[in-house]
Design a protein around this motif. Structure first.
Motif, PDB file in Angstrom:
ATOM      1  N   PHE A  99     -75.723  78.330  53.767  1.00 26.02           N
ATOM      2  CA  PHE A  99     -76.450  79.456  53.662  1.00 26.02           C
ATOM      3  C   PHE A  99     -76.918  80.212  55.035  1.00 26.02           C
ATOM      4  CE2 PHE A  99     -77.170  76.558  50.194  1.00 26.02           C
ATOM      5  CZ  PHE A  99     -77.772  77.342  49.046  1.00 26.02           C
ATOM      6  N   GLY A 100     -76.535  81.507  55.232  1.00 25.97           N
ATOM      7  CA  GLY A 100     -76.955  82.169  56.254  1.00 25.97           C
ATOM      8  C   GLY A 100     -78.200  82.697  56.260  1.00 25.97           C
ATOM      9  N   THR A 101     -79.168  82.414  57.492  1.00 23.32           N
ATOM     10  CA  THR A 101     -80.520  83.071  57.243  1.00 23.32           C
ATOM     11  C   THR A 101     -80.543  84.528  57.841  1.00 23.32           C
ATOM     12  OG1 THR A 101     -81.038  82.275  59.554  1.00 23.32           O
ATOM     13  CG2 THR A 101     -81.251  80.841  57.533  1.00 23.32           C
ATOM     14  N   PRO A 102     -81.501  85.379  57.315  1.00 29.57           N
ATOM     15  CA  PRO A 102     -81.624  86.599  58.177  1.00 29.57           C
ATOM     16  C   PRO A 102     -82.143  86.411  59.354  1.00 29.57           C
ATOM     17  CG  PRO A 102     -83.631  86.105  56.559  1.00 29.57           C
ATOM     18  CD  PRO A 102     -82.655  85.081  56.262  1.00 29.57           C
ATOM     19  N   GLY A 103     -81.747  87.342  60.309  1.00 26.34           N
ATOM     20  CA  GLY A 103     -82.017  87.048  61.622  1.00 26.34           C
ATOM     21  C   GLY A 103     -83.469  87.920  62.078  1.00 26.34           C
ATOM     22  N   GLN A 104     -83.737  89.007  61.422  1.00 25.97           N
ATOM     23  CA  GLN A 104     -84.833  89.737  62.011  1.00 25.97           C
ATOM     24  C   GLN A 104     -86.028  89.165  61.617  1.00 25.97           C
ATOM     25  OE1 GLN A 104     -82.818  93.011  59.729  1.00 25.97           O
ATOM     26  NE2 GLN A 104     -83.694  94.417  61.409  1.00 25.97           N
ATOM     27  N   TRP A 111     -87.306  81.507  55.797  1.00 22.69           N
ATOM     28  CA  TRP A 111     -86.438  80.390  56.463  1.00 22.69           C
ATOM     29  C   TRP A 111     -86.929  79.126  55.970  1.00 22.69           C
ATOM     30  CZ3 TRP A 111     -85.489  81.048  62.310  1.00 22.69           C
ATOM     31  CH2 TRP A 111     -84.909  82.237  62.820  1.00 22.69           C
ATOM     32  N   ASN A 112     -88.284  78.984  55.745  1.00 18.84           N
ATOM     33  CA  ASN A 112     -88.920  77.550  55.324  1.00 18.84           C
ATOM     34  C   ASN A 112     -88.181  77.199  53.902  1.00 18.84           C
ATOM     35  OD1 ASN A 112     -90.123  77.067  57.534  1.00 18.84           O
ATOM     36  ND2 ASN A 112     -92.119  77.746  56.721  1.00 18.84           N
ATOM     37  N   ARG A 113     -88.069  78.203  53.169  1.00 19.07           N
ATOM     38  CA  ARG A 113     -87.363  78.041  51.815  1.00 19.07           C
ATOM     39  C   ARG A 113     -85.971  77.623  51.975  1.00 19.07           C
ATOM     40  NH1 ARG A 113     -89.032  79.180  46.552  1.00 19.07           N
ATOM     41  NH2 ARG A 113     -90.977  78.881  47.420  1.00 19.07           N
ATOM     42  N   LEU A 114     -85.330  78.236  52.746  1.00 19.16           N
ATOM     43  CA  LEU A 114     -83.721  78.043  53.067  1.00 19.16           C
ATOM     44  C   LEU A 114     -83.595  76.668  53.764  1.00 19.16           C
ATOM     45  CD1 LEU A 114     -82.395  81.559  54.074  1.00 19.16           C
ATOM     46  CD2 LEU A 114     -81.924  80.584  52.079  1.00 19.16           C
ATOM     47  N   PHE A 115     -84.563  76.207  54.258  1.00 19.16           N
ATOM     48  CA  PHE A 115     -84.230  75.153  55.133  1.00 19.16           C
ATOM     49  C   PHE A 115     -84.424  73.772  54.007  1.00 19.16           C
ATOM     50  CE2 PHE A 115     -85.498  76.691  59.414  1.00 19.16           C
ATOM     51  CZ  PHE A 115     -84.638  77.243  59.722  1.00 19.16           C
ATOM     52  N   GLU A 116     -85.106  73.943  53.009  1.00 22.80           N
ATOM     53  CA  GLU A 116     -85.447  72.967  52.092  1.00 22.80           C
ATOM     54  C   GLU A 116     -84.139  72.223  51.586  1.00 22.80           C
ATOM     55  OE1 GLU A 116     -87.784  74.292  48.911  1.00 22.80           O
ATOM     56  OE2 GLU A 116     -89.626  74.620  50.269  1.00 22.80           O
ATOM     57  N   GLY A 117     -83.743  70.910  51.914  1.00 22.92           N
ATOM     58  CA  GLY A 117     -82.785  70.344  51.453  1.00 22.92           C
ATOM     59  C   GLY A 117     -81.542  70.325  52.336  1.00 22.92           C
TER      60      GLY A 117
END
Length: 209
Positions: A99-104, A111-117
């Protein structure tokens, strides 16, 4: 009443043969690729993914002036607004979901949702602007997500010894730092393998829960 052939619901195509999850797969791990704007996250996911990567890139517009980091905007025309997604089989049994996160910064609320798990993360850095990496690493530390640092090899970026970079980024000695060319599949894959070895060492020491 019989339906006309034109009323039939079209079949939804399934995954291509090469994109099906291997039948031998026994474990799947979520990994996040993080970093500031324009450091190469979308490129890394795209270069290493064995399936067609899902991207959420949108064209950059005048509305972002004064709000977004405009570094490199003279050549960058699109930006990730939600996430990038890809998959790679490290072995016949282990699959990584990337999962690549948006940088801006205005998209960091995602981010917090993407970091889950997520079991671990790769922090991509650009030596021309190391300062944008501090917030990224701080957020991972707050969430308790182990990470390694990968220095993306931009052609015009200054090169520094690894230990100098470690000091500049204020990294603990046990956190791996590697050089990476995210355009090359082999280089991106080696970076992910470094992360997996690091996570394995944490698990053996009891530091990974």
């Amino acid at each position: 009443m019989d339906s006309n052939a034109s009323d039939a619901v079209p079949a939804i195509p399934g995954p291509r043969t090469g994109e099906r999850l291997p039948q031998t797969a026994q474990a799947a791990v979520k990994i996040v690729i993080v970093g500031g704007f324009g450091v190469g996250k979308t490129t890394m996911v795209g270069s290493v993914s064995e399936i067609r990567p899902l991207t959420t890139e949108e064209t950059m517009t005048q509305a972002g002036i004064g709000i977004d980091d405009d570094y490199g905007s003279e050549t960058k025309t699109a930006t990730t607004v939600a996430m990038d997604f890809g998959r790679i089989s490290i072995t016949g049994k282990l699959v990584l979901y990337l999962f690549g996160t948006p940088g801006q910064e205005r998209f960091w609320f995602l981010w917090n949702r993407l970091f889950e798990g997520a079991l671990g993360a790769v922090v991509l850095v650009d030596t021309r602007r190391l300062d944008v990496s501090f917030d990224v690493m701080g957020r991972l530390e707050e969430r308790g997500v182990p990470f390694i640092v990968a220095v993306n090899s931009f052609p015009d970026a200054p090169r520094h010894p690894i230990e100098e970079l470690r000091g500049a980024l204020d990294l603990a000695p046990e956190i791996p730092i590697v050089e990476c060319d995210v355009r090359r599949r082999a280089s991106s894959r080696d970076t992910l393998l470094t992360l997996m070895h690091f996570l394995h060492s944490l698990a053996r020491s009891g530091a990974l829960t």
